[in-house]
Design a protein around this motif. Structure first.
Motif, PDB file in Angstrom:
ATOM      1  N   LEU A 157      16.306  -8.299   1.762  1.00  0.00           N
ATOM      2  CA  LEU A 157      17.274  -8.476   2.843  1.00  0.00           C
ATOM      3  C   LEU A 157      16.822  -7.884   4.164  1.00  0.00           C
ATOM      4  O   LEU A 157      17.396  -8.215   5.208  1.00  0.00           O
ATOM      5  CB  LEU A 157      18.609  -7.841   2.438  1.00  0.00           C
ATOM      6  N   TYR A 158      15.828  -7.006   4.154  1.00  0.00           N
ATOM      7  CA  TYR A 158      15.464  -6.286   5.373  1.00  0.00           C
ATOM      8  C   TYR A 158      13.975  -6.441   5.638  1.00  0.00           C
ATOM      9  O   TYR A 158      13.146  -6.405   4.719  1.00  0.00           O
ATOM     10  CB  TYR A 158      15.847  -4.805   5.245  1.00  0.00           C
ATOM     11  N   LEU A 159      13.643  -6.579   6.925  1.00  0.00           N
ATOM     12  CA  LEU A 159      12.261  -6.821   7.329  1.00  0.00           C
ATOM     13  C   LEU A 159      12.044  -6.257   8.725  1.00  0.00           C
ATOM     14  O   LEU A 159      12.878  -6.433   9.617  1.00  0.00           O
ATOM     15  CB  LEU A 159      11.960  -8.325   7.323  1.00  0.00           C
ATOM     16  N   ALA A 160      10.936  -5.557   8.912  1.00  0.00           N
ATOM     17  CA  ALA A 160      10.564  -5.031  10.227  1.00  0.00           C
ATOM     18  C   ALA A 160       9.046  -4.991  10.324  1.00  0.00           C
ATOM     19  O   ALA A 160       8.344  -4.962   9.307  1.00  0.00           O
ATOM     20  CB  ALA A 160      11.157  -3.638  10.457  1.00  0.00           C
ATOM     21  N   MET A 161       8.537  -4.985  11.568  1.00  0.00           N
ATOM     22  CA  MET A 161       7.092  -4.991  11.809  1.00  0.00           C
ATOM     23  C   MET A 161       6.698  -3.769  12.625  1.00  0.00           C
ATOM     24  O   MET A 161       7.436  -3.327  13.506  1.00  0.00           O
ATOM     25  CB  MET A 161       6.683  -6.274  12.543  1.00  0.00           C
ATOM     26  N   PHE A 204       0.822  -1.209   0.000  1.00  0.00           N
ATOM     27  CA  PHE A 204       0.000   0.000   0.000  1.00  0.00           C
ATOM     28  C   PHE A 204       0.857   1.261   0.000  1.00  0.00           C
ATOM     29  O   PHE A 204       0.330   2.365  -0.180  1.00  0.00           O
ATOM     30  CB  PHE A 204      -0.953   0.008   1.207  1.00  0.00           C
ATOM     31  N   LYS A 205       2.165   1.094   0.184  1.00  0.00           N
ATOM     32  CA  LYS A 205       3.059   2.242   0.134  1.00  0.00           C
ATOM     33  C   LYS A 205       4.438   1.765  -0.305  1.00  0.00           C
ATOM     34  O   LYS A 205       4.897   0.700   0.129  1.00  0.00           O
ATOM     35  CB  LYS A 205       3.139   2.939   1.495  1.00  0.00           C
ATOM     36  N   VAL A 206       5.102   2.559  -1.135  1.00  0.00           N
ATOM     37  CA  VAL A 206       6.461   2.273  -1.581  1.00  0.00           C
ATOM     38  C   VAL A 206       7.279   3.557  -1.423  1.00  0.00           C
ATOM     39  O   VAL A 206       6.881   4.613  -1.919  1.00  0.00           O
ATOM     40  CB  VAL A 206       6.503   1.792  -3.044  1.00  0.00           C
ATOM     41  N   LEU A 207       8.412   3.439  -0.702  1.00  0.00           N
ATOM     42  CA  LEU A 207       9.294   4.582  -0.497  1.00  0.00           C
ATOM     43  C   LEU A 207      10.639   4.317  -1.161  1.00  0.00           C
ATOM     44  O   LEU A 207      11.142   3.180  -1.127  1.00  0.00           O
ATOM     45  CB  LEU A 207       9.508   4.828   1.002  1.00  0.00           C
ATOM     46  N   ASP A 208      11.207   5.340  -1.734  1.00  0.00           N
ATOM     47  CA  ASP A 208      12.551   5.234  -2.294  1.00  0.00           C
ATOM     48  C   ASP A 208      13.576   5.210  -1.161  1.00  0.00           C
ATOM     49  O   ASP A 208      13.461   5.959  -0.188  1.00  0.00           O
ATOM     50  CB  ASP A 208      12.833   6.410  -3.226  1.00  0.00           C
ATOM     51  N   ALA A 209      14.564   4.367  -1.301  1.00  0.00           N
ATOM     52  CA  ALA A 209      15.635   4.250  -0.304  1.00  0.00           C
ATOM     53  C   ALA A 209      16.973   4.203  -1.024  1.00  0.00           C
ATOM     54  O   ALA A 209      17.608   3.141  -1.129  1.00  0.00           O
ATOM     55  CB  ALA A 209      15.431   2.999   0.552  1.00  0.00           C
ATOM     56  N   PRO A 210      17.447   5.332  -1.525  1.00  0.00           N
ATOM     57  CA  PRO A 210      18.727   5.343  -2.256  1.00  0.00           C
ATOM     58  C   PRO A 210      19.878   4.935  -1.355  1.00  0.00           C
ATOM     59  O   PRO A 210      19.919   5.267  -0.181  1.00  0.00           O
ATOM     60  CB  PRO A 210      18.853   6.802  -2.722  1.00  0.00           C
ATOM     61  N   GLU A 211      20.795   4.174  -1.935  1.00  0.00           N
ATOM     62  CA  GLU A 211      21.981   3.670  -1.251  1.00  0.00           C
ATOM     63  C   GLU A 211      21.663   2.618  -0.188  1.00  0.00           C
ATOM     64  O   GLU A 211      22.490   2.368   0.700  1.00  0.00           O
ATOM     65  CB  GLU A 211      22.784   4.809  -0.608  1.00  0.00           C
ATOM     66  N   LEU A 212      20.486   1.995  -0.246  1.00  0.00           N
ATOM     67  CA  LEU A 212      20.201   0.871   0.646  1.00  0.00           C
ATOM     68  C   LEU A 212      21.039  -0.319   0.189  1.00  0.00           C
ATOM     69  O   LEU A 212      20.860  -0.834  -0.910  1.00  0.00           O
ATOM     70  CB  LEU A 212      18.712   0.525   0.611  1.00  0.00           C
ATOM     71  N   ALA A 213      21.970  -0.740   1.036  1.00  0.00           N
ATOM     72  CA  ALA A 213      22.992  -1.710   0.628  1.00  0.00           C
ATOM     73  C   ALA A 213      22.400  -3.082   0.331  1.00  0.00           C
ATOM     74  O   ALA A 213      21.520  -3.569   1.052  1.00  0.00           O
ATOM     75  CB  ALA A 213      24.052  -1.827   1.720  1.00  0.00           C
ATOM     76  N   ASP A 214      22.901  -3.706  -0.720  1.00  0.00           N
ATOM     77  CA  ASP A 214      22.517  -5.074  -1.069  1.00  0.00           C
ATOM     78  C   ASP A 214      23.541  -6.024  -0.447  1.00  0.00           C
ATOM     79  O   ASP A 214      24.322  -6.673  -1.139  1.00  0.00           O
ATOM     80  CB  ASP A 214      22.465  -5.227  -2.590  1.00  0.00           C
ATOM     81  N   ASP A 215      23.518  -6.114   0.895  1.00  0.00           N
ATOM     82  CA  ASP A 215      24.495  -6.906   1.647  1.00  0.00           C
ATOM     83  C   ASP A 215      23.744  -7.809   2.617  1.00  0.00           C
ATOM     84  O   ASP A 215      23.047  -7.322   3.525  1.00  0.00           O
ATOM     85  CB  ASP A 215      25.463  -5.994   2.403  1.00  0.00           C
ATOM     86  N   PHE A 216      23.885  -9.109   2.440  1.00  0.00           N
ATOM     87  CA  PHE A 216      23.128 -10.082   3.223  1.00  0.00           C
ATOM     88  C   PHE A 216      23.418  -9.970   4.712  1.00  0.00           C
ATOM     89  O   PHE A 216      22.552 -10.269   5.547  1.00  0.00           O
ATOM     90  CB  PHE A 216      23.458 -11.496   2.716  1.00  0.00           C
ATOM     91  N   TYR A 217      24.612  -9.546   5.100  1.00  0.00           N
ATOM     92  CA  TYR A 217      25.045  -9.619   6.494  1.00  0.00           C
ATOM     93  C   TYR A 217      24.707  -8.373   7.304  1.00  0.00           C
ATOM     94  O   TYR A 217      25.051  -8.305   8.490  1.00  0.00           O
ATOM     95  CB  TYR A 217      26.555  -9.872   6.543  1.00  0.00           C
TER      96      TYR A 217
END
Length: 515
Positions: free
Chosen positions: A465-469, A197-210
């Motif tokens: 890679l990222y998840l929050a509630m 229901f919402k999409v925000l831009d997150a520039p420079e959000l790292a694609d790093d599994f760890y």
């Protein structure tokens, strides 16, 4: 109670065929097929289709009810209008029985019969024996076993009846097979929107599994690490504020304290900073690690940090010392840390494919689990059942495992088919959310403990890679290397005092609104 034949109920194919047939009827108007060029009103067509599907569902429910009632009352036999043993044609002479064939309304009217020609006593109806305060099922009665002499050895002579589904132990008047039939009807699953229901831009959000760069605090503010900065998004107002800019360093992890406005930030240089989010002021900087800090976890005033240097530090933020206890157990980078809800156990996962359980601030792990065959970043404690932990493995493992941390054993595992990046339990229901990497980059909602999929949400083009509630437990936010944050309404409103919880307002809440 003896077995009963399966009930006849509507199947998927029957319902689908009925819906298809009735939908096809909508394509005709006044007996003729509509022309291809004739305009169609979408609203009217949608309303008509909904009306048809509603009618089909009603018909299906009526058939199910009829079948269950027939099975409960009659079983295999269907009662006849006139018992065969008391048929007028056999019980009485033709000369004294003159019921008109074409007058069925009088077929059950008893004629005036002289006593000399009455049927034998065995065929004369009599008052049945009454079982006062004694339960006897209709199935037992209709099988002709209502006489006093048992036809077989009582169950008590062979020992107690150990069948948990026996009618002896059932508080319901409906037999077990009918209960299963009713409970197994095709109820629609809980509706979850397939698009965010919402999409925000997150520039420079790292694609790093760890790394762990997204966390949602109890004050309903989302913290996100982007490059060298930490941004805060207020979900109530939608405003975005920049908390800090590390200048010559990068953010590798963020974590909100359970209650309050303090947020911990791990950096690529091995530092741990604590900030007051309300005043946008740094409170302190703690050292100890010699490499990036990719995992943080709060336990009241204890902040635990895990690093690429393979160490775990417990830090008491009330004391001036940089750390309270150092834990050594992992042989590669520590990428997952979680305290349980009772703050009695800590779970840590590492790139060495190991999952460890630590009791409070003890220096040695209580359990070392080596079942995973890839890095263990995804860790989540159940908020509903103590000592239950879920963990997920990386690309070479792809499995979600459940652990009993009291007994130290794996209770269940399932192959998800893709890299498990994150796990989080629902606060309002016994469900689990997992995010995945290649090949579908999906977000999956699971029903626990059956581990059946409630929904599979797609949209990210990179690993999720990222998840929050959210604090209310209704919304989840996911982040990926495609530099977007997506918000999903995954769970319903939590029940309050047994009222509500269906995703809408409760009756009490509705009555409190002044119209």
């Amino acid at each position: 109670m003896e077995d009963r034949p399966p009930l006849d109920g509507p199947t998927h194919s029957d319902t689908h065929a009925s819906v298809t047939r009735k939908r096809s009827e909508l394509t005709t108007t006044n007996g003729h097929h509509r022309s291809e060029s004739e305009p169609v009103d979408p609203a009217a067509l949608t309303e008509a289709l909904n009306h048809v599907e509603h009618g089909v569902r009603n018909e299906e429910a009526a058939r199910t009810f009829e079948n269950v009632m027939r099975s409960e009352l009659f079983g295999n036999s269907v009662p006849q209008p006139t018992p065969p043993d008391l048929s007028p044609d056999t019980a009485f002479p033709s000369s004294t029985h003159s019921t008109t064939v074409n007058d069925p309304s009088r077929s059950r009217t008893p004629p005036n019969i002289p006593s000399s020609v009455l049927a034998p006593a065995s065929l004369t109806p009599s008052t049945p024996h009454k079982n006062i305060l004694t339960y006897k099922s209709p199935q037992h009665l209709r099988n002709g076993s209502a006489h006093l002499t048992p036809s077989r050895t009582p169950q008590s002579r062979h020992g107690p009846n150990m069948n948990p589904h026996s009618d002896l132990y059932s508080p319901s008047p409906v037999n077990y097979q009918s209960q299963q039939h009713l409970l197994g009807q095709n109820r629609p699953p809980r509706a979850i929107a397939k698009v965010p229901f919402k999409v925000l831009d997150a520039p420079e959000l790292a694609d790093d599994f760890y790394l762990n760069l997204v966390d949602w605090g109890s004050s309903n503010i989302l913290g996100v690490g982007l490059g060298s900065c930490v941004f805060m998004w207020n979900s109530a107002s939608g405003r975005v504020n920049r908390l800090c800019d590390l200048q010559d360093d990068t953010v590798t992890s963020v974590s909100w304290i359970q209650r309050g406005s303090h947020i911990a930030i791990g950096t690529n240089k091995g530092l741990v900073q604590i900030w007051d989010a309300e005043r946008c002021r740094r409170l302190r900087t703690m050292t100890g690690h010699s490499a990036r800090v990719g995992a943080l976890a709060w336990n009241d005033h204890i902040l635990t940090s895990g690093s690429r240097d393979r160490l775990i530090y417990h830090r008491d933020v009330r004391q001036p010392d940089p750390w309270l206890r150092k834990l050594t157990g992992h042989r590669q980078e520590v990428c997952g840390l979680r305290w349980n809800g009772e703050a009695t156990q800590l779970a840590s996962g590492g790139n060495d494919n190991k999952l460890m359980i630590w009791d409070r601030l003890e220096g040695q792990p209580k359990f070392k689990f080596t079942d995973h065959t890839a890095a263990v970043k995804a860790i989540a404690w159940s908020p509903h059942q103590s000592n239950v932990l879920a963990s997920g493995g990386g690309t070479a493992d792809r499995r979600i495992r459940f652990w009993d941390t009291k007994e130290g054993k794996c209770t269940k595992d399932i192959d998800t088919g893709s890299q498990v990046c994150n796990l989080v339990w629902s606060q309002n229901s016994n469900e689990l959310v997992s995010t995945h990497g290649f090949s579908q980059n999906q977000v999956v909602v699971w029903k626990v403990p059956s581990m059946t999929q409630v929904a599979s949400l797609t949209g990210h083009t990179y690993r999720v890679l990222y998840l929050a509630m959210s604090p209310d437990g209704q919304t989840i936010v996911t982040g990926a290397g495609d530099e977007t944050l997506r918000f999903w309404k995954a769970f319903n409103k939590p029940p309050r005092n047994g009222i509500g919880g269906d995703g809408g307002e409760s009756r009490m809440e509705q009555m409190s609104i002044i119209r």
